[in-house]
Design a protein around this motif. Structure first.
Motif, short mmCIF file in Angstrom:
data_model
loop_
_atom_site.label_atom_id
_atom_site.label_comp_id
_atom_site.label_asym_id
_atom_site.label_seq_id
_atom_site.Cartn_x
_atom_site.Cartn_y
_atom_site.Cartn_z
N ILE A 37 0.85 -1.20 0.00
CA ILE A 37 0.00 0.00 0.00
C ILE A 37 0.88 1.25 0.00
O ILE A 37 1.52 1.57 1.00
N LEU A 38 0.91 1.91 -1.12
CA LEU A 38 1.62 3.17 -1.24
C LEU A 38 0.62 4.32 -1.12
O LEU A 38 -0.59 4.10 -1.00
N ASP A 39 1.14 5.53 -1.17
CA ASP A 39 0.24 6.67 -1.11
C ASP A 39 -0.69 6.67 -2.32
O ASP A 39 -0.39 6.08 -3.36
N GLU A 40 -1.78 7.32 -2.20
CA GLU A 40 -2.85 7.26 -3.19
C GLU A 40 -2.35 7.68 -4.57
O GLU A 40 -1.76 8.74 -4.74
N VAL A 78 10.57 8.21 -15.03
CA VAL A 78 9.52 8.38 -14.02
C VAL A 78 10.17 8.39 -12.65
O VAL A 78 10.91 7.45 -12.31
N LYS A 79 9.92 9.42 -11.87
CA LYS A 79 10.41 9.50 -10.48
C LYS A 79 9.20 9.58 -9.56
O LYS A 79 8.29 10.37 -9.78
N GLU A 80 9.20 8.73 -8.53
CA GLU A 80 8.10 8.73 -7.56
C GLU A 80 8.67 8.70 -6.15
O GLU A 80 9.60 7.93 -5.86
N TYR A 81 8.10 9.55 -5.31
CA TYR A 81 8.50 9.58 -3.91
C TYR A 81 7.67 8.57 -3.13
O TYR A 81 6.44 8.58 -3.17
N VAL A 82 8.34 7.67 -2.43
CA VAL A 82 7.68 6.67 -1.58
C VAL A 82 8.11 6.97 -0.15
O VAL A 82 9.22 6.62 0.26
N GLY A 83 7.23 7.64 0.58
CA GLY A 83 7.62 8.14 1.88
C GLY A 83 6.88 7.49 3.03
O GLY A 83 6.31 6.39 2.92
N CYS A 128 4.09 6.94 6.09
CA CYS A 128 2.67 6.66 5.96
C CYS A 128 1.83 7.93 5.96
O CYS A 128 2.00 8.82 6.81
N THR A 129 0.93 8.00 5.01
CA THR A 129 -0.07 9.05 4.97
C THR A 129 -1.36 8.51 5.59
O THR A 129 -1.46 7.32 5.92
N ASP A 130 -2.36 9.37 5.72
CA ASP A 130 -3.66 8.92 6.26
C ASP A 130 -4.23 7.79 5.40
O ASP A 130 -4.80 6.82 5.92
N HIS A 131 -4.09 7.93 4.09
CA HIS A 131 -4.62 6.90 3.19
C HIS A 131 -3.96 5.55 3.46
O HIS A 131 -4.65 4.52 3.53
#
Length: 425
Positions: free
Chosen positions: A193-196, A350-355, A357-360
């Motif tokens: 589960i990554l950010d939305e 493509v660069k994506e930040y995976v940080g 935990c967010t609320d989602h």
């Protein structure tokens, strides 16, 4: 008259008659032997078809397994091949396969008699694998090459069945890729589960790349794609790539750039001979090279340990000799340590930040571990984690849930302060 008398005298001479007779028999036998040899050569050349498969060919192991299952099952001369398979519950099971040993064997396939000859050169070694050189030669009547195509295709399908629904992890050994460990069950993409929106964007982009090779060719664009996932450790970068490989029905090639034996030429070779339908994964790319701007006052912890150069890596990624039809994923915990030349468009698309935990992510992870929880409990858990006023990674949340896997949702909600206890931080 003189010639006739000479012939008459020679024919009545017992010594000459015996010698001529022996000479005639010998000459006749020699002519017959040569004739038979020539006929056999012509017969094999025009009425028989032969296929040799050396041990360096990718289909060699497929063919041996096919022979042991579909082919010479009744032969009495066998050799054993031990393998290990992993069940769905993770248990390792040992299995033994009996394959035809070195020598000649005969079997029938689709109404055709085929001879299998497995040879082994004891004086010649395969330098990459360190084993004696082997080959398998198939010989059948006729000149229909399609029979061998059918055999190889059946062997390939049989090999694919053994890894169906699984992800193969490859590692670089010498100048080739070899499976690392046992084929793993494909991890569902929904389990990471990554950010939305992050997971969906990457999946869509990968599928668009895979199914539009002609688009790249028509526009003269190199058919390759590079991705960079960056963010703190424990946030799911590597786990997502493994799950993505299962989603795309791809395998993963793990490449360690800090390997002492890795050179520019070997790196370029490995990228060019990577198995089809694989993701090439370069983890912790920041550990291999320091940024050129920082080398004057800061040394990389890994400086001097590897033999590849920064320019060599750049050329392998998008140089003249770089391979196409390739998907490369890189991961790093420190984006600012990467040289801008490495992550420019064309090398990283493509660069994506995976940080953290967010609320989602907190909501989705709580609902996945506690399927019977309601919206009120989910909201209370999110508020409980937020009240800690500290960033938390998905790995920490997962460890916390594993610790309380037998607890009720209410107990978990009231125990949020334990997230950073017991070495889970």
């Amino acid at each position: 008259m003189i010639f006739e008398d000479l012939l008459s005298n020679l024919s009545t001479n017992p010594y000459f008659g015996a010698g001529f007779g022996l000479f005639g028999i010998g000459a006749g036998a020699a002519i017959l032997r040569k004739g038979l040899q020539g006929s056999l050569i012509l017969f094999r050349r025009h009425l028989m078809i032969t296929l040799e498969v050396p041990c360096r060919d990718k289909s060699y192991q497929w063919l041996l397994k096919w022979i042991s299952i579909k082919g010479a099952r009744k032969t009495q001369h066998l050799s054993v091949e031990t393998s290990f398979t992993q069940n769905d519950n993770g248990q390792i099971k040992t299995s033994y396969a009996f394959i035809p040993s070195v020598g000649k064997h005969v079997f029938q396939y689709k109404g055709n008699w085929i001879q299998i000859e497995r040879t082994r050169e004891q004086q010649t070694l395969d330098l990459h694998m360190g084993i004696p050189w082997e080959s398998v030669t198939l010989t059948a009547f006729g000149n229909n090459k399609h029979i061998y195509y059918d055999i190889l295709e059946e062997a390939r399908q049989l090999a694919l069945q053994s890894t169906e629904g699984k992800t193969i992890m490859y590692t670089a050994i010498g100048a080739e890729w070899r499976p690392f460990g046992h084929p793993r069950r494909r991890r569902p993409i929904s389990s990471v589960i990554l950010d939305e929106g992050i997971s969906e964007r990457i999946i869509v982009d990968c599928n668009d790349f895979i199914h539009n090779s002609i688009w790249y060719t028509q526009r003269g664009i190199p058919y390759r794609r590079g991705y960079l996932l960056y963010g703190p450790p424990g946030c799911g970068k590597s786990s997502f790539i493994t799950a993505l490989a299962g989603e795309l029905e791809y395998s993963v090639c793990l490449l360690n750039l800090s390997d002492k034996g890795l050179t520019d030429d070997r790196l370029n070779h490995l990228l060019n001979v990577a198995p089809e339908q694989t993701i090439i994964l370069l983890e912790d790319i920041d550990a291999a090279f320091a940024s050129r701007e920082s080398t004057s006052h800061q040394k990389s912890a890994y400086e001097g340990m590897n033999r590849i150069t920064f320019s060599g890596l750049l050329n392998c990624l998008d140089g003249v000799a770089s391979t196409e039809a390739r998907i490369v994923f890189m991961t790093t915990n420190y984006l600012d340590r990467l040289d801008p030349a490495l992550i420019r468009p064309g090398r990283i698309d493509v660069k994506e930040y995976v940080g953290h935990c967010t609320d989602h992510q907190l909501k989705e992870m709580f609902k996945k571990f506690f399927e019977n929880s309601d919206d009120v409990e989910v909201s209370k858990f999110v508020k409980g984690v937020k009240s800690l006023h500290r960033s938390v990674s998905p790995a920490q949340i997962q460890g916390f849930f594993m610790k309380h896997k037998s607890s009720t949702p209410l107990t978990v909600i009231n125990s949020c302060n334990d997230i950073f206890d017991n070495g889970l931080n």
